[in-house]
Design an enzyme around this catalytic site. Structure first.
Site, mmCIF file in Angstrom:
data_model
loop_
_atom_site.group_PDB
_atom_site.id
_atom_site.type_symbol
_atom_site.label_atom_id
_atom_site.label_comp_id
_atom_site.label_asym_id
_atom_site.label_seq_id
_atom_site.Cartn_x
_atom_site.Cartn_y
_atom_site.Cartn_z
ATOM 1 C CG HIS A 84 50.955 43.586 48.861
ATOM 2 N ND1 HIS A 84 50.006 44.354 48.228
ATOM 3 C CD2 HIS A 84 50.267 42.828 49.771
ATOM 4 C CE1 HIS A 84 48.813 44.075 48.719
ATOM 5 N NE2 HIS A 84 48.943 43.154 49.652
ATOM 6 C CG HIS A 134 44.760 43.779 51.250
ATOM 7 N ND1 HIS A 134 44.742 42.517 51.841
ATOM 8 C CD2 HIS A 134 44.375 44.651 52.199
ATOM 9 C CE1 HIS A 134 44.362 42.638 53.104
ATOM 10 N NE2 HIS A 134 44.137 43.925 53.348
ATOM 11 C CG ASP A 158 44.562 39.471 48.473
ATOM 12 O OD1 ASP A 158 45.012 38.420 48.960
ATOM 13 O OD2 ASP A 158 44.526 40.552 49.108
ATOM 14 C CG ASP A 217 42.694 38.898 51.718
ATOM 15 O OD1 ASP A 217 42.076 38.659 50.668
ATOM 16 O OD2 ASP A 217 43.829 39.411 51.731
#
Length: 379
Positions: A198, A237, A235, A312
């Site tokens: 990110h 996200h 991931d 996750d």
């Protein structure tokens, strides 16, 4: 009695307020601030200078490509650990995840401490390959760092954020670079950390400060060790920062398979983005990955594959709602390795996110499986 309590509170509060004012004083710079013009926000000159080093990518790649041994190089250091006086336990991310995995691998006899390569922290020159000078200078601000990590409590931490947070991030990011260098020789590099997907050129975000994967790609390209790279981000996200760090670049390919409708919103546009519905289980997930991954690797024509292997996607993760099991994570990671081996593509694993209590166990099982399936490279 009441007046006495007020005086006691006042006497305790004054030193604390003085400390907070001191550590946030604008003139206090840390050793990570680059010694360049504050107003400058251009990193292209640095990239051009690196690219003009002797030799060319074409010269290196004219050498016949030998088959990689696909042994595993492990990278980890206790320097990855973040310690802000216990306040780190209030963050949703398990700060000790990487250490737990390392300790379990050694305890169970999968490897020994001597098998781990220990990285150096990234330098300012490394960081400037991707990040802007203005952003790196913002890391001198405790308020800014707390915002990037979504941890306001850090503004009150009675520690140096340089030592407690920035240096661990630089070490773990250096681990991704070291794992990529090792992968070029051994075939597979696993960094028990990293995957800060990110982080953007101009800002940190989503618990991420440094874009370790794009930095490693740019460093390897600058040193003529690779020409093309692919990022496989699994991931839960989307790796929005990675996409923004590698814009309009035909030497890189970004593939992200993530849950729809959750952070980050809005999504960025990578080379290929697959959005997954809530509740997807192992078989559904792996069916989708197997349908996309071979074409991604073929199309990218990459010399190296960077995997952002967050767990996750596990059932019960508090920040998402997929339903993968530990065994699903093991199968996912093995699938990526197998597809890279088929194409003689060096592969680098980073561990990225995972916020359930047993997230570390899933990644431990995955790394253990990979080591048992392949062979450990000599450190």
């Amino acid at each position: 009695m009441f007046k006495r309590k007020r005086w006691i509170i006042l006497l305790l509060a004054v030193p604390l307020l003085a400390w907070i004012a001191f550590i946030n004083f604008p003139g206090r710079q840390h050793p990570y601030s680059p010694s360049i013009d504050e107003a400058s926000d251009d990193v292209s000159a640095n990239q051009t200078e690196q690219a003009d080093e002797p030799g060319t990518i074409d010269q290196v790649l004219k050498e016949p490509a030998s088959t990689l041994p696909f042994n595993i190089s492990l990278v980890y250091s206790p320097s990855y650990l973040i310690n802000v006086g216990g306040l780190e336990r209030m963050h949703p991310f398990d700060i000790k995840k990487y250490q737990r995995i390392c300790d379990a691998l050694v305890k169970d006899g999968v490897c020994e401490h001597k098998d781990f390569l220990s990285p150096e922290p990234l330098t300012n020159d490394d960081l400037l390959l991707v990040h802007t000078p203005k952003y790196l200078q913002s890391l001198a601000s405790r308020t800014k760092v707390a915002g990037y990590l979504e941890a306001p409590i850090l503004m009150l931490a009675p520690v140096s954020l340089d030592t407690a947070i920035l240096q661990p991030f630089r070490h773990a990011s250096g681990g991704t670079l070291l794992a990529s260098r090792a992968a070029i020789r051994s075939g597979i590099g696993i960094n028990l950390g990293g995957g800060y997907h990110h982080a953007k050129p101009h800002t940190g975000e989503g618990f991420c400060l440094f874009a370790d994967v794009p930095i490693a790609i740019r460093r390897l390209q600058a040193e003529k060790l690779i020409q093309r790279a692919v990022v496989v981000d699994v991931d839960v996200h989307q790796g929005n920062g990675t996409i923004l760090c590698l814009p309009d670049d035909d030497t890189t390919f970004t593939f992200s398979m993530h849950q729809r409708g959750i952070y980050p919103l809005p999504k960025e546009k990578g080379d290929l983005d697959i959005e997954l519905p809530s509740g997807m289980n192992d078989d559904e997930y792996l069916r989708e990955l197997s349908a996309q991954l071979p074409a991604v690797l073929d199309q990218s024509q990459a010399d190296i594959c960077f995997v952002v292997g967050g767990c996750d996607t596990l059932d019960g993760d508090p920040l998402a709602s997929l339903r993968m099991t530990h065994q699903g994570i093991v199968r996912r990671d093995q699938m990526i390795i197998d597809e890279c081996i088929k194409r003689n593509i060096a592969v680098v694993f980073t561990l990225s996110g995972g916020y359930s209590k047993d997230a570390w166990k899933a990644q431990y099982e995955s790394v253990k499986n990979l080591i048992n399936r392949q062979t450990l490279a000599a450190p």
